[in-house]
Design a protein around this motif. Sequence first.
Motif, PDB file in Angstrom:
ATOM      1  N   UNK A  44      68.066  16.915  48.476  1.00 37.55           N
ATOM      2  CA  UNK A  44      68.571  17.719  49.582  1.00 37.55           C
ATOM      3  C   UNK A  44      67.383  18.308  50.324  1.00 37.55           C
ATOM      4  N   UNK A  45      67.518  18.492  51.634  1.00 35.66           N
ATOM      5  CA  UNK A  45      66.414  19.007  52.441  1.00 35.66           C
ATOM      6  C   UNK A  45      66.969  19.832  53.588  1.00 35.66           C
ATOM      7  N   UNK A  46      66.338  20.996  53.862  1.00 31.54           N
ATOM      8  CA  UNK A  46      66.852  21.881  54.906  1.00 31.54           C
ATOM      9  C   UNK A  46      65.959  21.883  56.141  1.00 31.54           C
ATOM     10  N   UNK A  47      66.258  22.800  57.065  1.00 29.83           N
ATOM     11  CA  UNK A  47      65.575  22.830  58.358  1.00 29.83           C
ATOM     12  C   UNK A  47      64.152  23.350  58.275  1.00 29.83           C
ATOM     13  N   UNK A  48      63.801  23.967  57.163  1.00 34.77           N
ATOM     14  CA  UNK A  48      62.462  24.520  56.991  1.00 34.77           C
ATOM     15  C   UNK A  48      61.566  23.645  56.127  1.00 34.77           C
ATOM     16  N   UNK A  49      61.952  22.411  55.930  1.00 34.84           N
ATOM     17  CA  UNK A  49      61.232  21.445  55.091  1.00 34.84           C
ATOM     18  C   UNK A  49      61.265  21.808  53.620  1.00 34.84           C
ATOM     19  N   UNK A  50      62.140  22.731  53.237  1.00 32.11           N
ATOM     20  CA  UNK A  50      62.384  22.969  51.817  1.00 32.11           C
ATOM     21  C   UNK A  50      63.183  21.800  51.272  1.00 32.11           C
ATOM     22  N   UNK A  51      62.870  21.373  50.055  1.00 31.48           N
ATOM     23  CA  UNK A  51      63.582  20.225  49.504  1.00 31.48           C
ATOM     24  C   UNK A  51      63.609  20.301  47.986  1.00 31.48           C
ATOM     25  N   UNK A  52      64.614  19.658  47.423  1.00 35.64           N
ATOM     26  CA  UNK A  52      64.754  19.600  45.980  1.00 35.64           C
ATOM     27  C   UNK A  52      65.396  18.290  45.578  1.00 35.64           C
ATOM     28  N   UNK A  53      65.097  17.835  44.363  1.00 38.44           N
ATOM     29  CA  UNK A  53      65.618  16.549  43.918  1.00 38.44           C
ATOM     30  C   UNK A  53      65.749  16.507  42.404  1.00 38.44           C
ATOM     31  N   UNK A  54      66.660  15.662  41.945  1.00 38.96           N
ATOM     32  CA  UNK A  54      66.777  15.342  40.523  1.00 38.96           C
ATOM     33  C   UNK A  54      66.884  13.831  40.395  1.00 38.96           C
ATOM     34  N   UNK A  55      66.396  13.298  39.294  1.00 36.83           N
ATOM     35  CA  UNK A  55      66.468  11.859  39.060  1.00 36.83           C
ATOM     36  C   UNK A  55      66.714  11.593  37.580  1.00 36.83           C
ATOM     37  N   UNK A  56      67.374  10.469  37.297  1.00 37.30           N
ATOM     38  CA  UNK A  56      67.644  10.061  35.919  1.00 37.30           C
ATOM     39  C   UNK A  56      68.365  11.185  35.157  1.00 37.30           C
ATOM     40  N   UNK A  57      69.326  11.798  35.842  1.00 37.03           N
ATOM     41  CA  UNK A  57      70.082  12.923  35.284  1.00 37.03           C
ATOM     42  C   UNK A  57      71.400  12.415  34.714  1.00 37.03           C
ATOM     43  N   UNK A  58      71.693  12.781  33.470  1.00 36.43           N
ATOM     44  CA  UNK A  58      72.945  12.406  32.824  1.00 36.43           C
ATOM     45  C   UNK A  58      73.840  13.625  32.615  1.00 36.43           C
ATOM     46  N   UNK A  59      75.159  13.362  32.545  1.00 36.04           N
ATOM     47  CA  UNK A  59      76.169  14.337  32.097  1.00 36.04           C
ATOM     48  C   UNK A  59      76.499  15.449  33.092  1.00 36.04           C
TER      49      UNK A  59
ATOM     50  N   UNK B 170      62.924  17.378  39.454  1.00 33.43           N
ATOM     51  CA  UNK B 170      63.028  17.394  37.995  1.00 33.43           C
ATOM     52  C   UNK B 170      63.755  16.128  37.572  1.00 33.43           C
ATOM     53  N   UNK B 171      63.391  15.587  36.405  1.00 33.04           N
ATOM     54  CA  UNK B 171      63.974  14.317  35.986  1.00 33.04           C
ATOM     55  C   UNK B 171      64.437  14.377  34.534  1.00 33.04           C
ATOM     56  N   UNK B 172      65.350  13.463  34.195  1.00 28.41           N
ATOM     57  CA  UNK B 172      65.752  13.230  32.825  1.00 28.41           C
ATOM     58  C   UNK B 172      66.193  14.468  32.067  1.00 28.41           C
ATOM     59  N   UNK B 173      65.698  14.598  30.847  1.00 32.93           N
ATOM     60  CA  UNK B 173      66.096  15.704  29.987  1.00 32.93           C
ATOM     61  C   UNK B 173      65.711  17.056  30.576  1.00 32.93           C
TER      62      UNK B 173
ATOM     63  N   UNK C 264      68.358  19.977  31.135  1.00 28.49           N
ATOM     64  CA  UNK C 264      68.144  21.299  30.544  1.00 28.49           C
ATOM     65  C   UNK C 264      68.199  22.386  31.610  1.00 28.49           C
ATOM     66  N   UNK C 265      67.570  22.130  32.747  1.00 28.46           N
ATOM     67  CA  UNK C 265      67.595  23.075  33.866  1.00 28.46           C
ATOM     68  C   UNK C 265      69.023  23.305  34.356  1.00 28.46           C
ATOM     69  N   UNK C 266      69.794  22.232  34.467  1.00 32.71           N
ATOM     70  CA  UNK C 266      71.178  22.350  34.928  1.00 32.71           C
ATOM     71  C   UNK C 266      72.021  23.171  33.967  1.00 32.71           C
ATOM     72  N   UNK C 267      71.895  22.890  32.678  1.00 29.27           N
ATOM     73  CA  UNK C 267      72.683  23.611  31.678  1.00 29.27           C
ATOM     74  C   UNK C 267      72.327  25.090  31.643  1.00 29.27           C
ATOM     75  N   UNK C 268      71.052  25.400  31.797  1.00 31.00           N
ATOM     76  CA  UNK C 268      70.620  26.799  31.806  1.00 31.00           C
ATOM     77  C   UNK C 268      71.100  27.537  33.051  1.00 31.00           C
TER      78      UNK C 268
ATOM     79  N   UNK D  74      66.478   3.909  33.006  1.00 34.85           N
ATOM     80  CA  UNK D  74      65.301   4.616  33.488  1.00 34.85           C
ATOM     81  C   UNK D  74      64.953   4.311  34.929  1.00 34.85           C
ATOM     82  N   UNK D  75      65.599   3.316  35.520  1.00 32.99           N
ATOM     83  CA  UNK D  75      65.321   2.969  36.912  1.00 32.99           C
ATOM     84  C   UNK D  75      65.740   4.095  37.853  1.00 32.99           C
ATOM     85  N   UNK D  76      64.883   4.386  38.821  1.00 32.08           N
ATOM     86  CA  UNK D  76      65.171   5.354  39.878  1.00 32.08           C
ATOM     87  C   UNK D  76      64.895   4.672  41.210  1.00 32.08           C
TER      88      UNK D  76
END
Length: 318
Positions: free
Chosen positions: A95-110, A130-133, A137-141, A206-208
């Motif tokens: 996701x990316x906003x008008x101020x060039x702030x952006x965030x991403x996740x990859x290889x995320x399960x569950x 953030x990727x994988x485990x 972990x970040x999502x669950x927290x 593991x492919x992204x």
Amino acid sequence: MQRRSFLSLGLISVASQVLGNMKDSRVKNNPIVISTWEHGIDANKAAWEILSKNGKALDAVEAGVKVSEADPKVSSVGYGGFPDRDGRVTLDACIMDENSNCGAVAFLEHIKHPISVARLVMEKTPHVMLVGEGALDFALKNGFQKENLLTPTAEKAWREWLKEAKYEPIINFENNHDTIGMLALDASGNLSGACTTSGMAWKMHGRVGDSPIIGAGLYVDNEVGAACATGVGEAVIRTVGSHLVVELMRQGKSPEKACKVAVERIMQRFKGFEKIQVGFLALNKKGEYGAYCIQKGFNYAVYSQKINNQLFDGKSAL
């Protein structure tokens, strides 16, 4: 003193007129949301609910693509997405906003809504991806619930595939390798974008692909416009496709022409392009939009004050 007073009043009048024109300019911005593929129609409805009430483009694109993420019938995104070769559903989003702030996740399960996790990465961490485990972990927290994303329909399709275990992407088959990419311009004249996918069906574990990569699957420049990509991500990554489209718009090209040039770049550099599909969708600061793809069959949805959530065919090279 009279002359000074007159000049002061004149300057105040000019300043008021300038501010008034700026305000009028803001008011005249017509919101619009565009998204890839037919499942973008339902996604656009949710985004338009926000945009039509003078909401932010960032909130609109997140709410919009969450519709596809939660729909088990959309088997290339989120819940119900086709698994990898090992039968595991892994998700990518950015996701990316008008101020060039952006965030991403990859290889995320569950996690059903990777786009919302990506937004939290943007807003709560000093990182972009953030990727994988670590992503899980970040999502669950942060309060997300762990759940099984492999639906009976997707599992059945996977077991059928296992009989031959043949990997061959099918052009324009949404269940196989297509995302939802969404771009929005709000009433304040600000742009944002989101992209989310379960990736290629039967991919190597593991492919992204390009979807969570800022500049490849999605790019937003609030001075110029925004772009997103769909199709075979390996080809998009090699040309940093969405960033290329935005830079071409910066040079004065229309959204459709910019997408066309980006597609032609892939066709020049990607061996075997005749067997794959890649499409780009773009929206500029004026609210103009366009798309272009390699093969016929790519479509996109548009919702604005003038266009009531209609589906359009992207022009193609072949």
